[in-house]
Design a protein around this motif. Structure first.
Motif, PDB file in Angstrom:
ATOM      1  N   GLN A  24       0.844  -1.206   0.000  1.00  0.00           N
ATOM      2  CA  GLN A  24       0.000   0.000   0.000  1.00  0.00           C
ATOM      3  C   GLN A  24       0.880   1.257   0.000  1.00  0.00           C
ATOM      4  OE1 GLN A  24      -1.971  -0.756   3.786  1.00  0.00           O
ATOM      5  NE2 GLN A  24      -3.956  -0.729   2.788  1.00  0.00           N
ATOM      6  N   LEU A  25       1.885   1.251   0.882  1.00  0.00           N
ATOM      7  CA  LEU A  25       2.750   2.434   1.008  1.00  0.00           C
ATOM      8  C   LEU A  25       3.531   2.676  -0.287  1.00  0.00           C
ATOM      9  CD1 LEU A  25       4.246   2.157   4.609  1.00  0.00           C
ATOM     10  CD2 LEU A  25       2.904   4.068   3.708  1.00  0.00           C
ATOM     11  N   ALA A  26       4.053   1.579  -0.847  1.00  0.00           N
ATOM     12  CA  ALA A  26       4.849   1.715  -2.070  1.00  0.00           C
ATOM     13  C   ALA A  26       3.983   2.316  -3.194  1.00  0.00           C
ATOM     14  CB  ALA A  26       5.415   0.359  -2.481  1.00  0.00           C
ATOM     15  N   PRO A 141      19.838  -0.050   9.206  1.00  0.00           N
ATOM     16  CA  PRO A 141      19.744   0.513  10.562  1.00  0.00           C
ATOM     17  C   PRO A 141      19.558   2.026  10.559  1.00  0.00           C
ATOM     18  CG  PRO A 141      21.963  -0.323  10.100  1.00  0.00           C
ATOM     19  CD  PRO A 141      21.117  -0.719   8.950  1.00  0.00           C
ATOM     20  N   ASN A 142      19.869   2.682   9.429  1.00  0.00           N
ATOM     21  CA  ASN A 142      19.712   4.144   9.374  1.00  0.00           C
ATOM     22  C   ASN A 142      18.444   4.579   8.629  1.00  0.00           C
ATOM     23  OD1 ASN A 142      22.167   4.518  10.710  1.00  0.00           O
ATOM     24  ND2 ASN A 142      23.278   4.216   8.776  1.00  0.00           N
ATOM     25  N   ALA A 143      17.529   3.664   8.422  1.00  0.00           N
ATOM     26  CA  ALA A 143      16.296   4.013   7.684  1.00  0.00           C
ATOM     27  C   ALA A 143      15.570   5.172   8.371  1.00  0.00           C
ATOM     28  CB  ALA A 143      15.380   2.792   7.634  1.00  0.00           C
ATOM     29  N   GLU A 144      14.938   5.996   7.559  1.00  0.00           N
ATOM     30  CA  GLU A 144      14.254   7.183   8.097  1.00  0.00           C
ATOM     31  C   GLU A 144      12.983   6.829   8.853  1.00  0.00           C
ATOM     32  OE1 GLU A 144      15.520   6.875   5.093  1.00  0.00           O
ATOM     33  OE2 GLU A 144      16.735   8.637   4.641  1.00  0.00           O
ATOM     34  N   LEU A 145      12.270   5.793   8.388  1.00  0.00           N
ATOM     35  CA  LEU A 145      11.029   5.399   9.082  1.00  0.00           C
ATOM     36  C   LEU A 145      11.023   3.885   9.280  1.00  0.00           C
ATOM     37  CD1 LEU A 145       8.221   6.102  10.248  1.00  0.00           C
ATOM     38  CD2 LEU A 145       7.290   5.779   7.950  1.00  0.00           C
ATOM     39  N   LYS A 146      10.909   3.485  10.545  1.00  0.00           N
ATOM     40  CA  LYS A 146      10.892   2.053  10.866  1.00  0.00           C
ATOM     41  C   LYS A 146       9.584   1.705  11.565  1.00  0.00           C
ATOM     42  CE  LYS A 146      15.846   2.006  11.764  1.00  0.00           C
ATOM     43  NZ  LYS A 146      16.901   1.667  12.734  1.00  0.00           N
ATOM     44  N   TRP A 221       2.753   9.057   9.581  1.00  0.00           N
ATOM     45  CA  TRP A 221       4.133   9.002  10.087  1.00  0.00           C
ATOM     46  C   TRP A 221       5.112   9.390   8.978  1.00  0.00           C
ATOM     47  CZ3 TRP A 221       2.511   3.669  12.260  1.00  0.00           C
ATOM     48  CH2 TRP A 221       1.854   3.853  13.490  1.00  0.00           C
ATOM     49  N   VAL A 222       4.809   8.974   7.749  1.00  0.00           N
ATOM     50  CA  VAL A 222       5.692   9.344   6.627  1.00  0.00           C
ATOM     51  C   VAL A 222       5.714  10.866   6.481  1.00  0.00           C
ATOM     52  CG1 VAL A 222       6.032   9.211   4.119  1.00  0.00           C
ATOM     53  CG2 VAL A 222       5.266   7.192   5.364  1.00  0.00           C
ATOM     54  N   GLU A 224       5.541  13.084   8.567  1.00  0.00           N
ATOM     55  CA  GLU A 224       6.330  13.775   9.591  1.00  0.00           C
ATOM     56  C   GLU A 224       7.813  13.810   9.243  1.00  0.00           C
ATOM     57  OE1 GLU A 224       5.421  11.606  13.150  1.00  0.00           O
ATOM     58  OE2 GLU A 224       3.330  12.245  13.095  1.00  0.00           O
ATOM     59  N   LYS A 225       8.196  13.038   8.222  1.00  0.00           N
ATOM     60  CA  LYS A 225       9.608  12.994   7.830  1.00  0.00           C
ATOM     61  C   LYS A 225       9.911  14.190   6.940  1.00  0.00           C
ATOM     62  CE  LYS A 225      10.154   9.511  10.169  1.00  0.00           C
ATOM     63  NZ  LYS A 225      11.027   9.553  11.351  1.00  0.00           N
ATOM     64  N   PRO A 226      10.997  14.905   7.185  1.00  0.00           N
ATOM     65  CA  PRO A 226      11.283  16.117   6.427  1.00  0.00           C
ATOM     66  C   PRO A 226      11.361  15.852   4.931  1.00  0.00           C
ATOM     67  CG  PRO A 226      12.975  15.703   8.102  1.00  0.00           C
ATOM     68  CD  PRO A 226      12.020  14.580   8.147  1.00  0.00           C
ATOM     69  N   GLY A 227      10.650  16.671   4.168  1.00  0.00           N
ATOM     70  CA  GLY A 227      10.758  16.607   2.708  1.00  0.00           C
ATOM     71  C   GLY A 227       9.829  15.604   2.048  1.00  0.00           C
ATOM     72  N   GLU A 228       9.253  14.683   2.836  1.00  0.00           N
ATOM     73  CA  GLU A 228       8.413  13.657   2.233  1.00  0.00           C
ATOM     74  C   GLU A 228       6.953  14.069   2.243  1.00  0.00           C
ATOM     75  OE1 GLU A 228       7.390  10.950   0.085  1.00  0.00           O
ATOM     76  OE2 GLU A 228       9.528  11.005   0.461  1.00  0.00           O
ATOM     77  N   LEU A 229       6.242  13.811   1.196  1.00  0.00           N
ATOM     78  CA  LEU A 229       4.822  14.159   0.961  1.00  0.00           C
ATOM     79  C   LEU A 229       4.594  15.651   0.779  1.00  0.00           C
ATOM     80  CD1 LEU A 229       2.585  11.859   3.175  1.00  0.00           C
ATOM     81  CD2 LEU A 229       3.310  11.549   0.834  1.00  0.00           C
TER      82      LEU A 229
END
Ligand code: DC
Length: 229
Positions: A24-26, A141-146, A221-222, A224-229
């Motif tokens: 769904q997210l993809a 381990p450095n993914a922006e959203l887990k 939640w996505v 809230e990540k800078p630059g996304e959406l």
């Protein structure tokens, strides 16, 4: 603001809807979806078909050298499907025969190194949603959203039972329950990269959520990540 693509990882117990949410997210974000479990399932299928003795280190190394894994788009429905040495194995890897052995094989260090290396290469360009057991802890381990997904046990059994029943009406609820319990136990107790929640992962319990509701939550939640959406 220009969109900055991120990496989204989804880990969790067997059959709690990780792949549904990842797809769904993809789709929503125009990202690539990678089902890392399909890679372990395809390796298992190869070992079973070729009678690989997976308790023997040299046999495992030798077998892995003969395995080529690829994801290819199915142009009819847009989904991404698993290919093992050029053969589409998307359907057969979902069989209970594969499910019964996959956790044992996914616990082998060399198997994990083989799969993780390819998974990390797939994420190099970001814009990816990957689901599995160790994606937020080991692969990215450095993914922006887990996200770490969970759901009530009986709800998970019923969901997987209905999926498997469509292919094989002889399957029983007990078989499915035993398989889920067995896999969850091995996946969370193995020495190499056991299933666990990354410290910075958000827990998503979807026991009472519809697919639409869980997508809305994840998208919030996505955003809230800078630059996304
Ligand atoms: O997500 P799935 O049920 O298709 O995964 C099949 C098995 O593969 C699962 O029981 C554990 C293993 N697996 C793993 O060890 N690490 C991953 N990243 C994904 C799956």
């Amino acid at each position: 603001m220009a969109n900055k693509k991120i990496i989204i990882t989804i880990d969790g117990w067997s059959s709690c809807g990780k792949s549904t949410l990842a797809k769904q997210l993809a789709r929503e974000l125009g990202y690539v979806y990678i089902d890392s479990g399909a890679m372990y399932r395809a390796i298992t299928l190869y070992f079973l078909r070729n009678h690989t003795n997976w308790n023997n280190h040299d046999d495992v190394i030798d077998a892995l050298q003969h395995i080529k894994l690829e994801f290819q788009a199915n142009h009819k429905n847009g989904s991404s499907e698993m290919y093992l040495n050029g053969e589409n194995v998307e359907y057969v890897i979902r069989d209970l025969v594969v499910a019964e052995k996959v956790s044992e094989i996914a616990a082998i260090k060399e198997v994990r190194e083989f799969a993780v290396k390819q998974q990390q290469a797939m994420g190099a360009g970001k814009g990816i949603v990957m689901d599995g057991r160790d994606i937020g802890t080991v692969v990215f381990p450095n993914a922006e959203l887990k996200l770490f997904m969970t759901a009530d046990n009986e709800v998970r059994v019923k969901r997987r039972y209905h999926e498997l029943y469509e292919k094989n009406p002889n399957v029983t609820m007990d078989e499915v329950r035993q398989n889920l319990e067995h896999r969850d136990y091995i996946d969370s107790h193995r020495e190499v990269s056991p299933l666990r929640k990354a410290e910075d992962a958000i827990v998503l319990d979807n026991t009472t959520l519809t697919p639409k509701e869980q997508l809305a939550l994840a998208l919030s939640w996505v955003s809230e990540k800078p630059g996304e959406l």
